[in-house]
Write a protein that holds these residues in place. Structure first.
Motif, PDB file in Angstrom:
ATOM      1  N   GLU A   1       0.862  -1.168   0.000  1.00 50.33           N
ATOM      2  CA  GLU A   1       0.000   0.000   0.000  1.00 50.33           C
ATOM      3  C   GLU A   1       0.904   1.226   0.000  1.00 50.33           C
ATOM      4  N   ALA A   2       0.489   2.275  -0.680  1.00 50.06           N
ATOM      5  CA  ALA A   2       1.319   3.472  -0.776  1.00 50.06           C
ATOM      6  C   ALA A   2       1.651   4.043   0.598  1.00 50.06           C
ATOM      7  N   ALA A   3       0.657   4.118   1.479  1.00 52.37           N
ATOM      8  CA  ALA A   3       0.891   4.690   2.812  1.00 52.37           C
ATOM      9  C   ALA A   3       1.852   3.822   3.604  1.00 52.37           C
ATOM     10  N   ARG A   4       1.707   2.506   3.490  1.00 47.46           N
ATOM     11  CA  ARG A   4       2.593   1.593   4.222  1.00 47.46           C
ATOM     12  C   ARG A   4       4.027   1.731   3.708  1.00 47.46           C
ATOM     13  N   PHE A   5       4.209   1.822   2.400  1.00 46.81           N
ATOM     14  CA  PHE A   5       5.554   1.972   1.853  1.00 46.81           C
ATOM     15  C   PHE A   5       6.163   3.307   2.256  1.00 46.81           C
ATOM     16  N   ALA A   6       5.383   4.347   2.295  1.00 49.61           N
ATOM     17  CA  ALA A   6       5.889   5.637   2.774  1.00 49.61           C
ATOM     18  C   ALA A   6       6.340   5.517   4.221  1.00 49.61           C
ATOM     19  N   GLY A   7       5.611   4.720   5.010  1.00 50.70           N
ATOM     20  CA  GLY A   7       5.995   4.495   6.401  1.00 50.70           C
ATOM     21  C   GLY A   7       7.298   3.738   6.528  1.00 50.70           C
ATOM     22  N   PHE A   8       7.508   2.727   5.673  1.00 48.60           N
ATOM     23  CA  PHE A   8       8.769   1.990   5.698  1.00 48.60           C
ATOM     24  C   PHE A   8       9.934   2.908   5.315  1.00 48.60           C
ATOM     25  N   ALA A   9       9.719   3.751   4.310  1.00 48.28           N
ATOM     26  CA  ALA A   9      10.773   4.684   3.899  1.00 48.28           C
ATOM     27  C   ALA A   9      11.108   5.648   5.033  1.00 48.28           C
ATOM     28  N   ALA A  10      10.091   6.139   5.720  1.00 51.27           N
ATOM     29  CA  ALA A  10      10.322   7.047   6.851  1.00 51.27           C
ATOM     30  C   ALA A  10      11.057   6.342   7.983  1.00 51.27           C
ATOM     31  N   ALA A  11      10.839   5.034   8.115  1.00 51.49           N
ATOM     32  CA  ALA A  11      11.514   4.261   9.156  1.00 51.49           C
ATOM     33  C   ALA A  11      12.996   4.081   8.870  1.00 51.49           C
ATOM     34  N   GLY A  12      13.411   4.272   7.625  1.00 50.63           N
ATOM     35  CA  GLY A  12      14.830   4.126   7.271  1.00 50.63           C
ATOM     36  C   GLY A  12      15.106   3.081   6.207  1.00 50.63           C
ATOM     37  N   VAL A  13      14.085   2.350   5.761  1.00 51.10           N
ATOM     38  CA  VAL A  13      14.288   1.378   4.679  1.00 51.10           C
ATOM     39  C   VAL A  13      14.633   2.135   3.408  1.00 51.10           C
ATOM     40  N   ASN A  14      15.713   1.717   2.745  1.00 56.85           N
ATOM     41  CA  ASN A  14      16.107   2.409   1.509  1.00 56.85           C
ATOM     42  C   ASN A  14      16.170   1.494   0.289  1.00 56.85           C
ATOM     43  N   ARG A  15      15.757   0.253   0.473  1.00 62.43           N
ATOM     44  CA  ARG A  15      15.753  -0.688  -0.641  1.00 62.43           C
ATOM     45  C   ARG A  15      14.631  -1.693  -0.438  1.00 62.43           C
ATOM     46  N   VAL A  16      13.911  -1.990  -1.512  1.00 61.28           N
ATOM     47  CA  VAL A  16      12.837  -2.978  -1.464  1.00 61.28           C
ATOM     48  C   VAL A  16      13.109  -4.071  -2.477  1.00 61.28           C
TER      49      VAL A  16
END
Length: 417
Positions: free
Chosen positions: A142-157
């Motif tokens: 989900e777009a919101a969930r992915f934005a949350g992961f990016a904010a958490a510090g994830v930089n690669r999927v």
């Protein structure tokens, strides 16, 4: 005789980013470390296993479980406790990568991911350019969930597309279709600086012409990394039962070879050559985390069934989630700790390192295993395989040739002492 195609450690732990996002989350809580080119013996990779999936794929033999309800707060606390237990054993190390694998870690709440990343930064020194990867399935994106992961510090999927054909996805038991997969890819590319995705080929009735069209489409999406796995029939899976009953037939050996060769040719021409048997990347975009496994570096593994290796010992966590939780409450999720003697280390490093296109570096091999490379292989086999044009042996190291790469398993059997 064809490549081991299950992503060895990255899907554990087979699979693969560069540079933190603008939040620079761990770096803000740690002292800057050397760049990856200066990574030394103190460098450490962290693997975190989230074992839950929406459904179990019929080809999958990973430690994944379907649960109707998950106590996320309890799981977060248990992962943090397991991580703290490992940190007590490995103080003073630098972390260059964190990998969230599964299972489907994209089902995790981004707040849980953030808590784990923060805990890693609290326990160890984290490189400012650390690679932080999260595996995701399209059905959980989900777009919101992915934005949350990016904010958490994830930089690669690393996205499990697995096929660009609806019939193939249905056969593989995937809970998404092509449209959902490509929508998830768009969301990933909008949120993360580094994106990889997986495809499985050499499927039942798969033809060279069909794979050529599918791979051409995959290469058009512009990601920096692709993990392309030939389907293997793993013991204990639904596919293994069907295969044994004659209800599932994979392509013949000649077709499999043609599919593998086509994969190498097309990715090379597109600027994403294979840097490992099943992994392809643009220059500089190889998975730092997986390179730790393939070059026999140290790594910590936490969560159910996770493997780790640090100093001269390997660890395995309790596999069943409930058993792991109970063990963590007693202090650590570790089920087995094995002391690794030089012969075992050399054998493992040979098996992993020969999968790399660059092969095995002699000096690094000896430093990490305590055994000289020449002492770890059969000299007569090296000479024979070199004469056949399958192996290159020089003062810097040992590597497979283009002709030898599809035969990595057979070569390893010949080389082993």
């Amino acid at each position: 005789m064809f490549p081991v195609t299950v992503p060895l450690p990255e899907r554990e732990g087979l699979g693969v980013g560069l540079g933190l996002n603008s939040a620079d989350r761990p770096g803000a809580r740690s002292t800057p470390g050397p760049s990856r080119s200066g990574r030394g013996a103190d460098s450490l990779a962290i693997y975190v296993h989230w074992p839950f999936c929406v459904s179990k794929c019929p080809y999958c033999d990973f430690n994944s479980h379907v649960r109707a309800k998950i106590d996320e707060a309890g799981w977060r606390d248990a992962l943090l406790a397991d991580l703290a237990a490992e940190a007590a054993i490995t103080p003073g190390r630098r972390v260059h990568s964190i990998f969230f694998g599964g299972g489907t870690p994209s089902l995790m709440d981004p707040a849980t991911t953030a808590a784990i990343i923060d805990a890693v930064a609290g326990h160890w020194q984290v490189d400012r350019d650390a690679e932080i990867t999260l595996e995701a399935n399209p059905s959980s994106v989900e777009a919101a969930r992915f934005a949350g992961f990016a904010a958490a510090g994830v930089n690669r999927v690393s996205l499990g597309l697995q096929a660009l054909d609806d019939a193939a996805l249905k056969m593989l038991g995937r809970p998404h279709d092509v449209a959902q997969g490509l929508a998830a890819l768009d969301i990933a590319q909008a949120n993360f600086p580094r994106v990889s995705f997986d495809l499985i080929y050499d499927r039942p009735a798969h033809t060279v012409e069909a794979w050529q069209a599918e791979l051409k489409r995959a290469l058009s999406f512009g990601t920096e990394h692709l993990s392309l796995y030939q389907l293997t029939i793993e013991a204990g899976t639904r596919f293994a039962v069907l295969h044994a009953a004659g209800k599932l037939r994979t392509p013949d050996e000649e077709t499999s070879a043609d599919l593998f060769d086509l994969t190498q040719d097309m990715t090379e021409a597109a600027g994403l050559p294979a840097y490992e048997t099943s992994n392809h990347a643009r220059p500089g975009a190889a998975s730092r985390h997986n390179l730790s496994y393939w070059t026999y570096g140290d790594y910590v593994g936490v969560g159910p069934g996770a493997h780790g290796r640090r100093a001269l010992a390997s660890t395995v966590r309790h596999k069943k989630p409930e058993n792991w939780i109970d063990a963590v409450q007693g202090g650590s999720g570790i089920s087995i700790t094995d002391r690794l003697d030089p012969a075992v280390r050399a054998s493992e490093a040979l098996m992993m390192g020969l999968r790399l296109r660059s092969g095995i570096d002699r000096a690094q091999f000896e430093q990490r295993t305590g055994t000289a490379l020449d002492a770890a292989v059969d000299a007569a086999a090296v000479a024979h395989l070199t004469g056949l044009g399958l192996l290159e042996n020089d003062p810097t190291g040992l590597r497979l040739t283009r002709a030898g790469r599809p035969l990595v398993n057979a070569v390893l059997r010949d080389l082993a002492l």
